[in-house]
Design an enzyme around this catalytic site. Structure first.
Site, PDB file in Angstrom:
ATOM      1  N   LYS A 174     -52.821  92.465  93.082  1.00 26.47           N
ATOM      2  CA  LYS A 174     -52.628  93.798  92.688  1.00 26.47           C
ATOM      3  C   LYS A 174     -52.040  94.656  93.552  1.00 26.47           C
ATOM      4  O   LYS A 174     -51.127  95.385  93.336  1.00 26.47           O
ATOM      5  CB  LYS A 174     -53.655  94.274  91.634  1.00 26.47           C
ATOM      6  N   LYS A 225     -49.827  82.564  85.333  1.00 31.85           N
ATOM      7  CA  LYS A 225     -50.669  82.799  84.120  1.00 31.85           C
ATOM      8  C   LYS A 225     -49.605  83.849  83.255  1.00 31.85           C
ATOM      9  O   LYS A 225     -49.073  84.638  83.747  1.00 31.85           O
ATOM     10  CB  LYS A 225     -52.016  83.502  84.168  1.00 31.85           C
ATOM     11  N   LYS A 244     -49.364  90.680  81.113  1.00 32.12           N
ATOM     12  CA  LYS A 244     -48.512  91.574  80.304  1.00 32.12           C
ATOM     13  C   LYS A 244     -47.449  92.236  81.373  1.00 32.12           C
ATOM     14  O   LYS A 244     -46.600  92.734  80.758  1.00 32.12           O
ATOM     15  CB  LYS A 244     -49.480  92.971  80.236  1.00 32.12           C
TER      16      LYS A 244
HETATM   17  P1  TYM Z   1     -57.785  91.735  81.135  1.00 35.19           P
HETATM   18  O1  TYM Z   1     -57.651  92.849  80.377  1.00 35.19           O
HETATM   19  O2  TYM Z   1     -56.986  91.386  82.259  1.00 35.19           O
HETATM   20  O3  TYM Z   1     -57.840  90.331  80.056  1.00 35.19           O
HETATM   21  C1  TYM Z   1     -58.656  90.132  79.020  1.00 35.19           C
HETATM   22  C2  TYM Z   1     -59.206  88.927  78.761  1.00 35.19           C
HETATM   23  O4  TYM Z   1     -58.009  87.944  78.409  1.00 35.19           O
HETATM   24  C3  TYM Z   1     -58.114  86.699  79.293  1.00 35.19           C
HETATM   25  N1  TYM Z   1     -56.801  86.468  79.914  1.00 35.19           N
HETATM   26  C4  TYM Z   1     -56.253  85.230  79.508  1.00 35.19           C
HETATM   27  N2  TYM Z   1     -56.839  84.090  78.992  1.00 35.19           N
HETATM   28  C5  TYM Z   1     -55.939  82.932  79.171  1.00 35.19           C
HETATM   29  N3  TYM Z   1     -54.636  82.786  79.526  1.00 35.19           N
HETATM   30  C6  TYM Z   1     -54.226  84.014  79.928  1.00 35.19           C
HETATM   31  N4  TYM Z   1     -52.744  84.049  80.441  1.00 35.19           N
HETATM   32  C7  TYM Z   1     -54.951  85.182  80.167  1.00 35.19           C
HETATM   33  N5  TYM Z   1     -54.501  86.337  80.424  1.00 35.19           N
HETATM   34  C8  TYM Z   1     -55.857  87.194  80.375  1.00 35.19           C
HETATM   35  C9  TYM Z   1     -58.799  87.514  80.965  1.00 35.19           C
HETATM   36  O5  TYM Z   1     -59.323  86.238  81.527  1.00 35.19           O
HETATM   37  C10 TYM Z   1     -59.819  88.118  80.055  1.00 35.19           C
HETATM   38  O6  TYM Z   1     -61.014  87.513  79.527  1.00 35.19           O
HETATM   39  N6  TYM Z   1     -61.477  92.941  84.425  1.00 35.19           N
HETATM   40  C11 TYM Z   1     -61.196  92.486  82.958  1.00 35.19           C
HETATM   41  C12 TYM Z   1     -61.731  93.381  81.985  1.00 35.19           C
HETATM   42  C13 TYM Z   1     -63.225  93.616  82.046  1.00 35.19           C
HETATM   43  C14 TYM Z   1     -64.212  92.883  81.670  1.00 35.19           C
HETATM   44  C15 TYM Z   1     -65.371  93.459  82.138  1.00 35.19           C
HETATM   45  C16 TYM Z   1     -64.230  91.671  81.079  1.00 35.19           C
HETATM   46  C17 TYM Z   1     -63.490  94.813  82.578  1.00 35.19           C
HETATM   47  N7  TYM Z   1     -65.077  94.799  82.632  1.00 35.19           N
HETATM   48  C18 TYM Z   1     -66.713  93.046  81.973  1.00 35.19           C
HETATM   49  C19 TYM Z   1     -65.643  90.936  80.657  1.00 35.19           C
HETATM   50  C20 TYM Z   1     -66.725  91.694  81.311  1.00 35.19           C
HETATM   51  C21 TYM Z   1     -59.752  92.251  82.828  1.00 35.19           C
HETATM   52  O7  TYM Z   1     -58.814  92.897  83.456  1.00 35.19           O
HETATM   53  O8  TYM Z   1     -59.255  91.495  81.720  1.00 35.19           O
END
Ligand code: TYM
Length: 335
Positions: free
Chosen positions: A115, A197, A200
């Site tokens: 990032k 991957k 967004k």
């Molecule tokens: P975020 O918002 O990037 O993604 C949310 C969830 O989606 C999963 N994910 C994917 N799974 C499969 N294939 C993909 N291409 C893909 N892109 C995203 C991510 O693994 C995630 O499970 N830091 C976290 C948000 C967060 C969080 C937490 C999660 C903040 N605090 C506490 C769990 C517990 C994040 O940015 O996810």
């Protein structure tokens, strides 16, 4: 006596609309977990601030994510669906845990490196300490399990390290959480570059299918998906990453095995296969999109869900926060 349920915690950033990767890797798997676990799912709006946001757009996205949680099937009576920024314990614990986390550990986080390369003009301290806020989210609720996609595994490891360090000094304050990876869909790749991957922030809009894309857009994106010069639908992640990714998407939604998919499309070309995947995805998303629009226009219902669940999240998280404050020696508040 009935054994209390184990606690499960997860959430998503409130940025833009979700991708098919977020849905298949996370949201879809969450829907039935409340049967086995006491579930908390946050709209992680504080995390989203690590990237500059347009305020009106940001507010809209956060509310949109909340409505999507419900539309995808998370029942707000059975799961605690709440906004991270409405529960001040997250920011408070995050500060305390910052003081128990080392710069070296944070500097090793691959997401931070990626990032900060991507947003070289805004490498802020929040981006660096992002995993500490995430650890606080999880530890505040004493979560036993955290369902996430593969990309968040490293953040789970640092959460465990921080919790173990804290416990080794102050006793058993935090539950040590385990990562919970869904069977399929744990890593959905970009349709335009199957080595990356699905995200967004993909520069190529055809790489990611969005949860709110209409049917034509979904089918067009699948038709354009990058495959290979071979013509056989066969699962081989190494040599046929594009086709294998499409098979993973198809399998996650239909429940069909790779062998079944191979025979279903044997003798047919990639064109037929891509169309079938596109149509399957569009069909899966159509009812979610319909419910999403209904919920989004029912402000009273949403506000009611938010109020009740925010209260519940405050209640649980404050129990842990009070304990932590006491353990580290902060003076007690006089009320
Ligand atoms: P975020 O918002 O990037 O993604 C949310 C969830 O989606 C999963 N994910 C994917 N799974 C499969 N294939 C993909 N291409 C893909 N892109 C995203 C991510 O693994 C995630 O499970 N830091 C976290 C948000 C967060 C969080 C937490 C999660 C903040 N605090 C506490 C769990 C517990 C994040 O940015 O996810």
């Amino acid at each position: 006596m009935e054994k209390e349920k184990k606690i499960l915690y997860s959430g998503m950033q409130a940025t833009n609309t979700l991708t098919l990767g977020n849905y298949l890797g996370a949201l879809k798997n969450w829907v039935s977990l409340h049967e086995e676990y006491e579930c908390f799912f946050g709209v992680m709006d504080l995390h989203s601030l690590t990237v500059r946001q347009d305020p009106p757009e940001f507010r809209k996205n956060a509310m949109s994510l909340y409505a999507l949680y419900i539309a995808a099937g998370l029942d707000p009576e059975k799961n605690c669906l709440y906004f991270q920024s409405h529960v001040s314990a997250h920011a408070e614990l995050s500060w305390i845990l910052n003081c128990f986390t080392y710069m070296g550990e944070l500097a090793r986080m691959t997401q931070f490196k990626d990032k900060s390369a991507k947003h070289a003009d805004n490498v802020n301290a929040g981006l660096f300490t992002y995993p500490v806020l995430m650890a606080s989210d999880i530890l505040l609720y004493q979560a036993d399990v955290v369902p996430v996609g593969v990309d968040q595994k490293q953040h789970l490891e640092i959460t465990r390290d921080i919790a173990e360090r804290f416990n080794s000094i102050y006793g058993e304050v935090f539950t040590i959480p385990d990562v919970y990876l869904g069977k399929a869909g744990a890593k959905i790749m970009s349709l335009q570059d199957p080595e990356k991957k699905m995200s967004k922030s993909d520069e190529n809009p055809n790489g990611a299918v969005m949860l709110l894309d209409d049917k034509d857009t979904i089918i067009r994106k699948f038709k354009r998906a990058v495959t290979d010069s071979d013509t056989v639908v066969r699962y081989d992640k190494e040599n046929k990453p594009g086709v294998s990714n499409l098979m993973e998407i198809y399998s996650t939604i239909t429940g069909k095995s790779y062998a079944d998919i191979e025979s279903e499309f044997s003798g047919k070309g990639y064109g037929d296969f891509k169309l079938a995947v596109g149509e399957t995805v569009a069909e899966e998303l159509a009812p979610i999109q319909k419910r999403y629009n209904e919920y989004l226009s029912d402000k009273e219902y949403l506000n009611n869900c938010i109020k009740n669940n925010d209260d519940k999240a405050r209640y649980f998280s404050n129990k842990t926060l009070r304990k932590v404050k006491k353990k580290v020696g902060l003076t007690e508040e006089i009320r």
